[in-house]
Write a protein that holds these residues in place. Structure first.
Motif, short mmCIF file in Angstrom:
data_model
loop_
_atom_site.label_atom_id
_atom_site.label_comp_id
_atom_site.label_asym_id
_atom_site.label_seq_id
_atom_site.Cartn_x
_atom_site.Cartn_y
_atom_site.Cartn_z
N SER A 144 -44.70 -3.30 -11.20
CA SER A 144 -43.27 -3.12 -11.00
C SER A 144 -42.62 -4.42 -10.56
CB SER A 144 -43.04 -2.04 -9.92
OG SER A 144 -41.67 -1.76 -9.80
N LYS A 145 -41.33 -4.55 -10.90
CA LYS A 145 -40.52 -5.66 -10.43
C LYS A 145 -39.18 -5.10 -10.01
CE LYS A 145 -42.57 -9.37 -13.11
NZ LYS A 145 -42.37 -10.40 -14.12
N THR A 146 -38.67 -5.62 -8.93
CA THR A 146 -37.37 -5.18 -8.44
C THR A 146 -36.33 -5.35 -9.54
OG1 THR A 146 -37.98 -5.82 -6.20
CG2 THR A 146 -35.65 -5.48 -6.62
N GLY A 147 -35.57 -4.28 -9.79
CA GLY A 147 -34.52 -4.31 -10.78
C GLY A 147 -34.97 -4.11 -12.22
N GLU A 148 -36.28 -4.01 -12.44
CA GLU A 148 -36.80 -3.88 -13.81
C GLU A 148 -37.58 -2.59 -14.04
OE1 GLU A 148 -38.87 -7.33 -15.21
OE2 GLU A 148 -37.41 -8.69 -14.31
N GLY A 149 -37.71 -1.75 -13.04
CA GLY A 149 -38.42 -0.49 -13.23
C GLY A 149 -39.87 -0.58 -12.84
N SER A 150 -40.58 0.51 -13.10
CA SER A 150 -41.98 0.63 -12.70
C SER A 150 -42.83 1.22 -13.81
CB SER A 150 -42.08 1.53 -11.46
OG SER A 150 -41.34 1.00 -10.39
N HIS A 151 -44.11 0.87 -13.76
CA HIS A 151 -45.12 1.42 -14.67
C HIS A 151 -46.27 1.92 -13.81
CE1 HIS A 151 -43.49 -0.30 -18.47
NE2 HIS A 151 -42.95 -1.15 -17.61
N PHE A 152 -46.60 3.19 -13.96
CA PHE A 152 -47.74 3.79 -13.28
C PHE A 152 -48.76 4.16 -14.35
CE2 PHE A 152 -44.50 4.12 -10.15
CZ PHE A 152 -45.12 4.24 -8.92
N TYR A 153 -49.98 3.65 -14.21
CA TYR A 153 -51.05 3.92 -15.17
C TYR A 153 -52.10 4.79 -14.48
CZ TYR A 153 -48.93 -0.08 -17.52
OH TYR A 153 -48.04 -0.95 -18.12
N VAL A 154 -52.28 5.99 -14.98
CA VAL A 154 -53.24 6.94 -14.41
C VAL A 154 -54.31 7.22 -15.45
CG1 VAL A 154 -53.55 9.27 -13.50
CG2 VAL A 154 -51.47 7.97 -12.93
N THR A 155 -55.57 7.12 -15.05
CA THR A 155 -56.67 7.51 -15.92
C THR A 155 -57.43 8.63 -15.24
OG1 THR A 155 -58.09 5.78 -15.00
CG2 THR A 155 -56.91 5.25 -17.02
N LEU A 156 -57.72 9.68 -16.01
CA LEU A 156 -58.42 10.85 -15.49
C LEU A 156 -59.57 11.22 -16.41
CD1 LEU A 156 -55.29 13.06 -14.70
CD2 LEU A 156 -56.69 11.80 -13.04
N PRO A 157 -60.76 11.45 -15.86
CA PRO A 157 -61.85 11.93 -16.70
C PRO A 157 -61.63 13.40 -17.04
CG PRO A 157 -62.58 11.79 -14.43
CD PRO A 157 -61.18 11.24 -14.47
N VAL A 158 -61.75 13.74 -18.32
CA VAL A 158 -61.61 15.12 -18.79
C VAL A 158 -62.71 15.37 -19.81
CG1 VAL A 158 -59.11 15.19 -18.39
CG2 VAL A 158 -59.97 14.54 -20.64
N THR A 159 -62.84 16.63 -20.19
CA THR A 159 -63.81 17.00 -21.21
C THR A 159 -63.07 17.61 -22.39
OG1 THR A 159 -65.42 17.48 -19.48
CG2 THR A 159 -65.88 18.36 -21.68
N GLU A 160 -63.33 17.10 -23.58
CA GLU A 160 -62.75 17.72 -24.77
C GLU A 160 -63.38 19.10 -24.94
OE1 GLU A 160 -61.79 16.78 -29.45
OE2 GLU A 160 -63.10 15.42 -28.35
N ALA A 161 -62.57 20.08 -25.31
CA ALA A 161 -63.06 21.45 -25.39
C ALA A 161 -62.63 22.10 -26.70
CB ALA A 161 -62.53 22.26 -24.20
N GLU A 162 -63.27 23.19 -27.00
CA GLU A 162 -62.89 24.01 -28.14
C GLU A 162 -61.85 25.02 -27.68
OE1 GLU A 162 -64.04 23.74 -31.32
OE2 GLU A 162 -65.16 21.96 -30.67
N GLU A 163 -61.05 25.51 -28.62
CA GLU A 163 -60.08 26.54 -28.30
C GLU A 163 -60.82 27.75 -27.73
OE1 GLU A 163 -56.49 29.13 -30.36
OE2 GLU A 163 -57.62 27.70 -31.55
N PRO A 164 -60.38 28.25 -26.57
CA PRO A 164 -61.09 29.39 -25.99
C PRO A 164 -60.95 30.64 -26.85
CG PRO A 164 -59.15 28.83 -24.68
CD PRO A 164 -59.26 27.81 -25.77
N MET A 165 -62.00 31.41 -26.92
CA MET A 165 -61.98 32.67 -27.66
C MET A 165 -61.44 33.75 -26.74
SD MET A 165 -63.03 31.90 -30.64
CE MET A 165 -63.23 33.50 -31.34
N LEU A 166 -60.44 34.48 -27.22
CA LEU A 166 -59.85 35.55 -26.44
C LEU A 166 -60.60 36.85 -26.69
CD1 LEU A 166 -56.07 34.81 -27.04
CD2 LEU A 166 -57.42 34.27 -25.01
N PRO A 167 -60.69 37.71 -25.69
CA PRO A 167 -61.28 39.03 -25.92
C PRO A 167 -60.47 39.78 -26.98
CG PRO A 167 -60.91 38.66 -23.58
CD PRO A 167 -60.28 37.51 -24.32
#
Length: 186
Positions: A144-167
């Motif tokens: 970030s810089k004063t007067g120029e805005g901000s950038h927040f970079y977030v990284t999160l570990p996730v697991t790719e999944a299959e579409e859940p099967m509904l009953p």
């Protein structure tokens, strides 16, 4: 952790911000890269908390321009379902003074009394964001810089999944014989 539809989750959880931005006459942009899997396994309540706090700050501190969330993913290994969800929040707000970026994660830190009087807030949002990200095994970085805005970079570990099967009952089908029932159309 649960399996959820990434695009639906992001759209539903950013819709209120689109309306807030419209009231302030600033733009809100949500961009989801094609590489983001449709279904992931993670903690949607905690991811929502991260999104809510960072975007709320972006809107609060932006008078003109835009607030944006850009989402993409990166595979951890070719043979694994593990991946990193990358959330890039950006705004054209007032920015954060140089040398103050580390202190924004301190509880009750407001970067000066005039900011807290003008923009409100408790100074707890970003410490909660940092702790939540760390709990999920992720990382956060800010530019970030004063007067120029901000950038927040977030990284999160996730697991790719299959579409859940509904009953079957949830899908509206049943194994019962319904041929003897009469229907009345009005």
């Amino acid at each position: 952790e649960v399996i959820f539809n990434t695009e639906s989750f992001l759209e539903q959880n950013t819709l209120p911000f689109m309306l807030q931005c419209e009231k302030k006459s600033i733009d809100f942009n949500l961009t989801i890269a094609p590489d983001v899997p449709r279904w992931i396994r993670s903690d949607p309540a905690r991811i929502k908390q991260i999104i809510d706090n960072i975007i709320n700050n972006g809107i609060r501190f932006t008078e003109t321009g835009y607030v944006a969330l850009n989402v993409r993913s990166q595979a951890a290994e070719a043979s694994s379902d593990e991946m990193t969800l990358e959330l890039h929040f950006e705004d054209t707000g007032i920015g954060i003074p140089e040398g103050s970026i580390e202190t924004i994660f301190d509880p009750f830190e407001q970067l000066g009394s005039n900011r807290s009087e003008r923009y409100g807030g408790t100074g707890l949002g970003l410490p909660i964001v940092r702790d939540t990200i760390q709990h999920l095994g992720g990382k956060i970085r800010v530019e970030s810089k004063t007067g120029e805005g901000s950038h927040f970079y977030v990284t999160l570990p996730v697991t790719e999944a299959e579409e859940p099967m509904l009953p079957e009952k949830a899908r509206g089908t049943t194994s019962a014989d319904l041929s003897s029932l009469r229907l009345l159309y009005v």
